[in-house]
Design an enzyme around this catalytic site. Sequence first.
Site, PDB file in Angstrom:
ATOM      1  N   GLU A 174       0.086  14.522  -8.134  1.00 52.15           N
ATOM      2  CA  GLU A 174       0.362  13.392  -7.231  1.00 52.15           C
ATOM      3  C   GLU A 174       1.698  12.726  -7.545  1.00 52.15           C
ATOM      4  O   GLU A 174       1.969  11.604  -7.107  1.00 52.15           O
ATOM      5  CB  GLU A 174      -0.776  12.371  -7.330  1.00 52.15           C
ATOM      6  CG  GLU A 174      -2.129  12.906  -6.882  1.00 52.15           C
ATOM      7  CD  GLU A 174      -2.323  12.913  -5.368  1.00 52.15           C
ATOM      8  OE1 GLU A 174      -1.939  11.948  -4.716  1.00 52.15           O
ATOM      9  OE2 GLU A 174      -2.863  13.919  -4.840  1.00 52.15           O
ATOM     10  N   HIS A 249      -4.708   6.394  -7.910  1.00 49.42           N
ATOM     11  CA  HIS A 249      -3.533   6.766  -8.708  1.00 49.42           C
ATOM     12  C   HIS A 249      -3.452   5.806  -9.892  1.00 49.42           C
ATOM     13  O   HIS A 249      -3.853   4.631  -9.771  1.00 49.42           O
ATOM     14  CB  HIS A 249      -2.232   6.621  -7.903  1.00 49.42           C
ATOM     15  CG  HIS A 249      -2.081   7.621  -6.802  1.00 49.42           C
ATOM     16  ND1 HIS A 249      -1.693   7.281  -5.524  1.00 49.42           N
ATOM     17  CD2 HIS A 249      -2.260   8.957  -6.795  1.00 49.42           C
ATOM     18  CE1 HIS A 249      -1.636   8.368  -4.775  1.00 49.42           C
ATOM     19  NE2 HIS A 249      -1.983   9.405  -5.512  1.00 49.42           N
ATOM     20  N   CYS A 368       4.241   1.846  -4.995  1.00 50.79           N
ATOM     21  CA  CYS A 368       3.922   3.097  -4.277  1.00 50.79           C
ATOM     22  C   CYS A 368       5.088   3.532  -3.404  1.00 50.79           C
ATOM     23  O   CYS A 368       5.272   4.711  -3.140  1.00 50.79           O
ATOM     24  CB  CYS A 368       2.723   2.914  -3.356  1.00 50.79           C
ATOM     25  SG  CYS A 368       1.209   2.462  -4.179  1.00 50.79           S
TER      26      CYS A 368
HETATM   27  O1  SUG Z   1      -2.349   8.692  -0.736  1.00 45.93           O
HETATM   28  N1  SUG Z   1      -2.625   6.144   1.658  1.00 45.93           N
HETATM   29  C1  SUG Z   1      -1.940   6.691   0.496  1.00 45.93           C
HETATM   30  C2  SUG Z   1      -1.461   5.573  -0.383  1.00 45.93           C
HETATM   31  C3  SUG Z   1      -0.610   6.077  -1.497  1.00 45.93           C
HETATM   32  C4  SUG Z   1      -0.274   5.019  -2.474  1.00 45.93           C
HETATM   33  N2  SUG Z   1       0.566   5.542  -3.476  1.00 45.93           N
HETATM   34  C5  SUG Z   1       0.540   5.193  -4.780  1.00 45.93           C
HETATM   35  N3  SUG Z   1      -0.485   4.610  -5.313  1.00 45.93           N
HETATM   36  N4  SUG Z   1       1.545   5.557  -5.517  1.00 45.93           N
HETATM   37  C6  SUG Z   1      -2.844   7.656  -0.274  1.00 45.93           C
HETATM   38  O2  SUG Z   1      -4.025   7.337  -0.438  1.00 45.93           O
HETATM   39  C7  SUG Z   1      -3.627   6.265   3.863  1.00 45.93           C
HETATM   40  C8  SUG Z   1      -3.318   6.969   5.163  1.00 45.93           C
HETATM   41  C9  SUG Z   1      -4.301   6.670   6.260  1.00 45.93           C
HETATM   42  O3  SUG Z   1      -5.490   6.590   6.000  1.00 45.93           O
HETATM   43  O4  SUG Z   1      -3.849   6.534   7.396  1.00 45.93           O
HETATM   44  C10 SUG Z   1      -2.909   6.926   2.698  1.00 45.93           C
HETATM   45  O5  SUG Z   1      -2.621   8.095   2.740  1.00 45.93           O
END
Ligand code: SUG
Length: 447
Positions: A174, A249, A368
């Site tokens: 990730e 994460h 993020c």
């Molecule tokens: O991968 N949300 C992302 C958020 C990522 C956050 N990144 C870090 N923590 N570094 C994920 O879960 C939601 C998309 C949606 O449901 O439309 C989403 O992919």
Amino acid sequence: MSSCEVNFDGLVGPTHNYGGLAVGNVAAAENALAESHPREAALQGLAKMKRIGDLGIRQGVLPPQDRPALSMLRKLGFTGDDASIISQAAAVAPGLLRACCSASSMWAANAATISPSTDTHDNRVHITPANLPSQFHRSIEPPVTAAILRRIFSDERYFAHHDPLPPNLYCADEGAANHMRLCRDHGEAGLEIFVFGRSANLKLVKPVKFPARQTLEASEAISRLHKLQYGRAMFVQQNPDAVDAGAFHNDVLAVSNCNVLFYHEGAFLNGHEMEENITRWCDYPVNFIRASEFDISMAEAVRTYLFNSQIISLPGGGMMILAPSECQESGSAKTLLERVIEDTANPITRVEYVNLRQSMRNGGGPACLRLRVVLTEPELTSVSRNSRVILDQSLYDDLKAWIERHYRDRISPGDLSDPSLLRESRAALDELTNMLSLGPIYEFQKL
Ligand code: SUG
């Protein structure tokens, strides 16, 4: 040689929507299928970049990916022209269409793992795009991410690019969201801490409610690929209870900057052992700012994304925390932040709050949205020579006008089947690659 950390933030794409796609991501699940505001989302992200730039800190921009991902819909059996592919997918597989419309590349912390040249055996910056196989909508990103990163960091004297790891759950990676780095100063060699949620091989304790995304095997592979010098890599397991509480994460519950590690006591399976090992491995004092469950509950930390704040080294000395505005409205998060800045034992002297509500509603806070890249002066010069991705006033003005010109005010799930959204997005991205002097990077530009 003097070095600085440049945060490259993902620009929010024109199709930003709440698809309810990310398993284990509490905010995204809560806001599934709500109306989104892409223009506001992109302006909020850009305002954050501008704020950091205004502090005198270099700030970079990463372009969004082209969505809807027509090539993926074609691979999955839809045929015909673009408009009929979209309407067929909307009719028979709306969830798949939402996944192919996700603007998730905005969360640049998941774009790649990057090791600065001071840490690596061949003194080059090593870059591995994340393969992101845990969530389908995110697994679409790696090829375009790799192309963008190769284009921006193109000088082979300074940058070594690796392919994403093989796209399977054994090697699930990730990116920087599960990677922290401690150092005395950005330009000095650091200790890279790889945080994994599960092992593909070993029988380790696992979360029960939600899947852990990052494997130990993926983290180990990246440390090998990056040729980290002896003693520069450490592997730490996330607490399975933290994953179950919504910390999909590591950066949901922990953030580092230079010699500071700010984290929730429940973030790691064995935080005390980790602190002892870090202390043994680092020949400089490390400030552990460990918040207890009493200071802030894990649920409140996940809700506010307190530990997804950015900690920034200020040009005049000291550090600042850039926290999501949700923290300002939370008694426990605000009190804790005030205590941290008052405590002279750590270098953090300021806190500012940033409104990223559009991204936060999909589980993406300040940290993020950024990919951290520590660069020496020649490395940074090579980036600025090649393209226009380092933010200055004129790029900010251009990007703001571009967002205002191209982005929709709102998107509901039903709007994703509108073929004009594809045309509008492509027109916007075509203009953007020109503005950023990147040349053609999307498939549709090469047809
Ligand atoms: O991968 N949300 C992302 C958020 C990522 C956050 N990144 C870090 N923590 N570094 C994920 O879960 C939601 C998309 C949606 O449901 O439309 C989403 O992919």
